[in-house]
Design an enzyme around this catalytic site. Sequence first.
Site, short mmCIF file in Angstrom:
data_model
loop_
_atom_site.label_atom_id
_atom_site.label_comp_id
_atom_site.label_asym_id
_atom_site.label_seq_id
_atom_site.Cartn_x
_atom_site.Cartn_y
_atom_site.Cartn_z
N ASP A 182 0.84 -1.49 0.15
CA ASP A 182 -0.02 -0.28 0.20
C ASP A 182 0.48 1.55 -0.13
OD1 ASP A 182 -2.22 -1.67 0.10
OD2 ASP A 182 -1.82 -1.79 2.37
N GLU A 183 2.07 1.23 -0.52
CA GLU A 183 2.87 2.34 -0.68
C GLU A 183 2.89 3.16 -1.75
OE1 GLU A 183 3.76 -0.60 -0.75
OE2 GLU A 183 5.49 -1.49 1.32
N GLY A 184 1.57 3.16 -2.87
CA GLY A 184 1.65 3.77 -4.01
C GLY A 184 2.10 3.56 -4.90
N LYS A 185 2.33 2.27 -5.21
CA LYS A 185 2.64 1.30 -6.46
C LYS A 185 2.30 1.70 -7.32
CE LYS A 185 3.43 -2.53 -4.52
NZ LYS A 185 3.22 -2.21 -2.73
N ASN A 193 -4.41 -10.61 -4.58
CA ASN A 193 -4.27 -9.84 -3.31
C ASN A 193 -3.58 -8.45 -3.41
OD1 ASN A 193 -2.15 -10.69 -3.94
ND2 ASN A 193 -1.31 -11.37 -1.78
N GLY A 250 -3.61 -4.80 -4.55
CA GLY A 250 -4.41 -3.30 -5.31
C GLY A 250 -4.19 -2.49 -5.62
N HIS A 251 -3.76 -2.04 -6.77
CA HIS A 251 -3.17 -1.51 -7.31
C HIS A 251 -4.62 0.39 -7.26
CE1 HIS A 251 0.73 -3.26 -7.96
NE2 HIS A 251 0.68 -3.13 -6.38
N GLN A 288 2.61 -6.23 -3.33
CA GLN A 288 2.19 -5.74 -1.59
C GLN A 288 3.96 -5.65 -1.15
OE1 GLN A 288 2.22 -9.41 -3.15
NE2 GLN A 288 -0.16 -8.97 -3.38
N ALA A 336 -7.32 -1.27 -0.54
CA ALA A 336 -7.84 -0.98 -1.71
C ALA A 336 -8.26 -2.32 -2.32
CB ALA A 336 -6.81 -0.43 -2.53
N ARG A 382 -10.11 -3.09 4.89
CA ARG A 382 -10.18 -2.79 5.64
C ARG A 382 -9.18 -1.67 6.08
NH1 ARG A 382 -7.00 -8.94 6.42
NH2 ARG A 382 -6.41 -8.50 5.19
N LEU A 423 3.07 12.79 1.00
CA LEU A 423 4.36 13.27 1.97
C LEU A 423 3.37 14.40 2.32
CD1 LEU A 423 6.99 14.21 3.24
CD2 LEU A 423 6.80 15.65 0.66
N ASP A 424 2.11 14.57 1.00
CA ASP A 424 1.24 15.92 2.31
C ASP A 424 0.52 15.42 2.93
OD1 ASP A 424 0.17 13.76 -0.26
OD2 ASP A 424 -1.65 14.77 0.77
N VAL A 448 2.46 14.27 -4.26
CA VAL A 448 2.06 14.91 -3.37
C VAL A 448 0.92 15.11 -3.18
CG1 VAL A 448 3.67 17.12 -2.77
CG2 VAL A 448 2.24 17.23 -4.30
#
Length: 421
Positions: free
Chosen positions: A13-16, A38, A40-41, A223, A298, A302, A331-332, A413
């Site tokens: 869930d880092e924003g890949k 599993n 979710g992008h 992941q 995503a 959860r 970062l925002d 951001v």
Amino acid sequence: MSNIVVFGSQWGDEGKGKIVDMLAEKSDAIVRFQGGNNAGHTLVVDGEQCILHLIPSGVLHPGKKCLIGNGVVLDPFVFCEELDKLDAKGLDVSASRMMISKKTHVILPYHCQMDAAREAAKSDDGKIGTTGRGIGPCYEDKMNRCGVRAGDFADPELLKAKIVKALEEKNILFKHMYGAEPMDAEAVFNQVLPVAERLIPYLGDVSSAIQEAQGNVLFEGAQGTHLDIDHGTYPFVTSSNTVTANAASGSGCSPRDLERIIAIVKAYTTRVGSGPFPTELFDADGTYLQTQGHEFGATTGRKRRCGWLDLVVLKESARLNGPTELAITKLDVLSGLKEIKLCIAYDYKGEQIAYPPQEQNGMAYVTPVYETMPGWDEDITGARSWDDLPASAVAYLKRIEEISGVKVGIVSVGPDRVQTF
């Protein structure tokens, strides 16, 4: 442009998806190399959100090849649903630009039933927080050399024989161990056959497709590093190798082809499901991050657990994956916090350590060592360069670079494509 690997440096869930979408514009092909639905992008383009679970995030760019590598486990029903949704949006999802490796293992209905039955049979403190999508049982069949591969879809007799054989053992477990209903092999075959026939035009040689792209391929990880089956917080991990080394074996190319390696780092830390999380917050700051960051999974929906950025975790990711740069996302979300903490080490068994302990569940017994930095009040969602950031935000990024030993190459951001520099 060189080949690029994008991977998650935390617990997913880092924003890949957003970074892959951005980089895909200059790539010829985008390939998924591990995991399944599993993942979710989430992509946001012109304010419209699109969540992808299997199809590579580059699909929103016309003309780009989207490849599913052999390291993925593919649910054919979910894949067809994604095809239909994207087709309804007017996107080209034809076999001329989409390809599934014939070596990709497929998730069948009995994998999902096994996943759910096992998780239900565990006590509350023994659950590992699986998404219940059959990912683990499918990888088990692969390692047991009894799995069904996408290439088998072109041979109905072989497909049926494999389903019959698989259910001989699984039905014993369903009935006598988990108290679940046995599954009928003929019914499973008849359920799978229509999607199998639909996907036959998409089957191909992904290794050759990567080779033909001549060094302009984007490898999309799913992941995060600390969910890796070997290097993550075992047993609270996923069923595949999420580290960059698997980009080669999971897609069918040489490790020498992996050149630019980008670690995606959320500006704070989140985790979904069970497992140790040393910097987790249970106070107002945690609620602030969860609310401002819209931290809901995503795939599962959860609520994500939130905490301060853990640089011990990031340093471990750096030594496992060898990133050439960091991409800092969200970062925002930190705007408005008076103070921001960074975890720079752990106290563990009377010693201060710079990397995670390697004993099973060792991270559940560490105490974070924090460094406190000043926050900032400015809204930075309109920033388009480092010069637009307040001094405290720049200092925060510089400190991350200093401790991790890796330069920040990309800053995000906001969720939209344009909110990146």
